[in-house]
Write a protein that holds these residues in place. Structure first.
Motif, mmCIF file in Angstrom:
data_model
loop_
_atom_site.group_PDB
_atom_site.id
_atom_site.type_symbol
_atom_site.label_atom_id
_atom_site.label_comp_id
_atom_site.label_asym_id
_atom_site.label_seq_id
_atom_site.Cartn_x
_atom_site.Cartn_y
_atom_site.Cartn_z
ATOM 1 N N MET A 41 0.851 -1.190 0.000
ATOM 2 C CA MET A 41 0.000 0.000 0.000
ATOM 3 C C MET A 41 0.886 1.239 0.000
ATOM 4 O O MET A 41 2.022 1.202 0.485
ATOM 5 N N TRP A 66 -8.201 -7.765 7.416
ATOM 6 C CA TRP A 66 -7.151 -6.981 6.735
ATOM 7 C C TRP A 66 -6.465 -6.113 7.776
ATOM 8 O O TRP A 66 -7.118 -5.302 8.442
ATOM 9 N N PRO A 87 -15.537 -8.605 3.858
ATOM 10 C CA PRO A 87 -15.289 -7.514 2.910
ATOM 11 C C PRO A 87 -15.966 -6.199 3.298
ATOM 12 O O PRO A 87 -15.863 -5.234 2.555
ATOM 13 N N VAL A 88 -16.641 -6.168 4.449
ATOM 14 C CA VAL A 88 -17.459 -4.990 4.758
ATOM 15 C C VAL A 88 -16.643 -3.820 5.305
ATOM 16 O O VAL A 88 -17.132 -2.701 5.416
ATOM 17 N N MET A 89 -15.388 -4.103 5.681
ATOM 18 C CA MET A 89 -14.489 -3.079 6.232
ATOM 19 C C MET A 89 -14.990 -2.523 7.572
ATOM 20 O O MET A 89 -14.815 -1.337 7.872
ATOM 21 N N TYR B 6 -7.749 -2.406 -3.404
ATOM 22 C CA TYR B 6 -7.486 -2.068 -1.992
ATOM 23 C C TYR B 6 -7.392 -0.554 -1.784
ATOM 24 O O TYR B 6 -7.773 -0.047 -0.737
ATOM 25 N N ILE B 7 -6.875 0.128 -2.775
ATOM 26 C CA ILE B 7 -6.827 1.587 -2.679
ATOM 27 C C ILE B 7 -8.238 2.154 -2.588
ATOM 28 O O ILE B 7 -8.521 3.037 -1.768
ATOM 29 N N LEU B 9 -10.990 0.548 -1.634
ATOM 30 C CA LEU B 9 -11.582 0.160 -0.347
ATOM 31 C C LEU B 9 -11.171 1.159 0.737
ATOM 32 O O LEU B 9 -11.990 1.599 1.543
ATOM 33 N N MET B 10 -9.897 1.514 0.734
ATOM 34 C CA MET B 10 -9.411 2.456 1.746
ATOM 35 C C MET B 10 -10.008 3.854 1.548
ATOM 36 O O MET B 10 -10.297 4.555 2.508
ATOM 37 N N ARG B 13 -13.494 3.840 2.874
ATOM 38 C CA ARG B 13 -13.438 3.785 4.340
ATOM 39 C C ARG B 13 -12.993 5.127 4.932
ATOM 40 O O ARG B 13 -13.489 5.545 5.982
ATOM 41 N N ARG B 17 -14.395 7.866 8.031
ATOM 42 C CA ARG B 17 -13.581 8.382 9.143
ATOM 43 C C ARG B 17 -13.643 9.916 9.191
ATOM 44 O O ARG B 17 -13.740 10.521 10.252
ATOM 45 N N LEU B 20 -16.930 10.927 10.688
ATOM 46 C CA LEU B 20 -16.974 10.775 12.149
ATOM 47 C C LEU B 20 -16.211 11.902 12.841
ATOM 48 O O LEU B 20 -16.672 12.455 13.841
ATOM 49 N N ARG B 136 -21.243 2.094 3.450
ATOM 50 C CA ARG B 136 -19.846 1.631 3.338
ATOM 51 C C ARG B 136 -19.766 0.104 3.258
ATOM 52 O O ARG B 136 -19.003 -0.444 2.469
ATOM 53 N N ARG B 137 -20.584 -0.562 4.057
ATOM 54 C CA ARG B 137 -20.551 -2.032 4.042
ATOM 55 C C ARG B 137 -20.966 -2.554 2.653
ATOM 56 O O ARG B 137 -20.326 -3.456 2.113
ATOM 57 N N CYS B 140 -18.179 -1.475 -0.016
ATOM 58 C CA CYS B 140 -16.920 -2.215 0.140
ATOM 59 C C CYS B 140 -17.089 -3.686 -0.230
ATOM 60 O O CYS B 140 -16.183 -4.296 -0.806
ATOM 61 N N THR B 141 -18.245 -4.254 0.096
ATOM 62 C CA THR B 141 -18.487 -5.646 -0.296
ATOM 63 C C THR B 141 -18.430 -5.777 -1.815
ATOM 64 O O THR B 141 -17.820 -6.690 -2.363
ATOM 65 N N SER B 144 -14.949 -5.467 -3.087
ATOM 66 C CA SER B 144 -14.101 -6.621 -2.763
ATOM 67 C C SER B 144 -14.181 -7.701 -3.854
ATOM 68 O O SER B 144 -13.285 -8.531 -3.952
ATOM 69 N N ARG B 147 -11.214 -7.637 -6.476
ATOM 70 C CA ARG B 147 -9.829 -7.941 -6.081
ATOM 71 C C ARG B 147 -9.236 -9.004 -6.989
ATOM 72 O O ARG B 147 -9.940 -9.854 -7.497
#
Lengths: 141, 147
Positions: A41, A66, A87-89, B6-7, B9-10, B13, B17, B20, B136-137, B140-141, B144, B147
């Protein structure tokens, strides 16, 4: 006389601590029957710019988590690593690095069920990490 | 160009954040401003802060979906030799078919998309809000599967 630590040295220390963390966790997870895969990453911060880190994907049965480095040098800690349920993070737990030591931070929303695996402030060890994996296995999404 | 799920997904996410932390900051300021409105300096009022707090989750949901959609277009560009569909609905369905994503996962993403549309276009439909965490869930699912 105080010594000014250069950003490069700070980064080197953070990368070394991550390297050791990932090696430990990878070994513990393998011993506990989880398959492991490293994922490269890219992170960045204003002090040192962009840099590469390894994150770690663990899988067992239908269950996957992860382990992902997030930030270096937050205000209170030298670095933060997140553990997500895939996969839900969803957050499982956070690892905080301070004074050459990894400890857990449990967010209230991480405890989807009554039995949180670890307590905030608890040190990372093979045993405590195993408890986290056990709870993740018990609460497959 | 190589696609790295993955990038994305982050990125999805990370939006949650930010939501929040921004929500925490607004609520902390609201608490102080209710006691001493002068700390706001006169450019806006307590009711503006209240409105910001009320609209915050929707605002971040629009941003989160935007990150998701950009990720889908990057995936399309990396895996197909034709331009991605202009309609987001077609983009989602096309990638679902390509990656054999199950109907429930695909429908969950469409539900977020429809709710995003409702927020953006301020439609007066009576619809139960979808929380940012639930969005988000779902997103992201779906990611995923890439991948």
């Amino acid at each position: 006389m105080s010594t000014v630590v250069q950003p490069e040295q700070l980064l080197e220390g953070w990368l070394q601590s991550l390297f050791e963390l990932m090696a430990d966790v990878e070994a513990w997870a393998s011993e506990l029957g989880w398959s492991t895969r490293r994922i490269e990453m890219q992170l960045s911060d204003s002090e040192v710019g962009k840099y590469q880190v390894s994150s770690l994907l663990l899988a067992k049965g239908e269950c996957e988590i992860w382990i992902n480095p997030r930030d270096r040098n937050t205000s209170d800690y030298a670095g933060v690593v997140e553990i997500y349920r895939m996969p839900v993070m969803d957050d499982v737990v956070t690892l905080l690095f301070k004074h050459d030591h990894w400890t857990f931070q449990v967010l209230p929303e991480s405890c989807m069920h009554s039995d949180c695996a670890v307590d905030t402030g608890e040190s990372l060890s093979r045993e405590s990490f195993g408890k986290v994996l056990d709870v993740v296995m018990c609460h497959e999404v | 160009m190589r696609f790295d799920s993955y990038i994305w997904l982050m990125r999805v996410r990370a939006v949650e954040r930010e939501y929040l932390s921004t929500g925490f900051a607004i609520n902390a300021l609201l608490d102080r401003a209710r006691v001493d409105p002068m700390i706001l300096g006169g450019d806006f009022e307590v009711r503006d802060l209240v409105r910001s707090a009320e609209n915050l989750e929707g605002t971040y949901l629009v941003r989160m979906f935007s990150e998701f959609e950009t990720g889908l277009r990057a995936f399309w560009d990396a895996t197909r030799h034709k331009e991605s569909p202009s309609r987001t609905q077609d983009l989602i369905n096309g990638i679902s078919a390509q990656r054999q994503i199950s109907d429930p996962q695909c429908n969950a993403v469409h539900a977020v998309r429809e709710y995003r549309n409702l927020l953006v276009h301020e439609r007066e439909e009576d619809r139960i809000p979808i929380t940012l965490a639930r969005s988000r869930r779902s997103l992201c699912t779906f990611l995923s599967y890439l991948r």
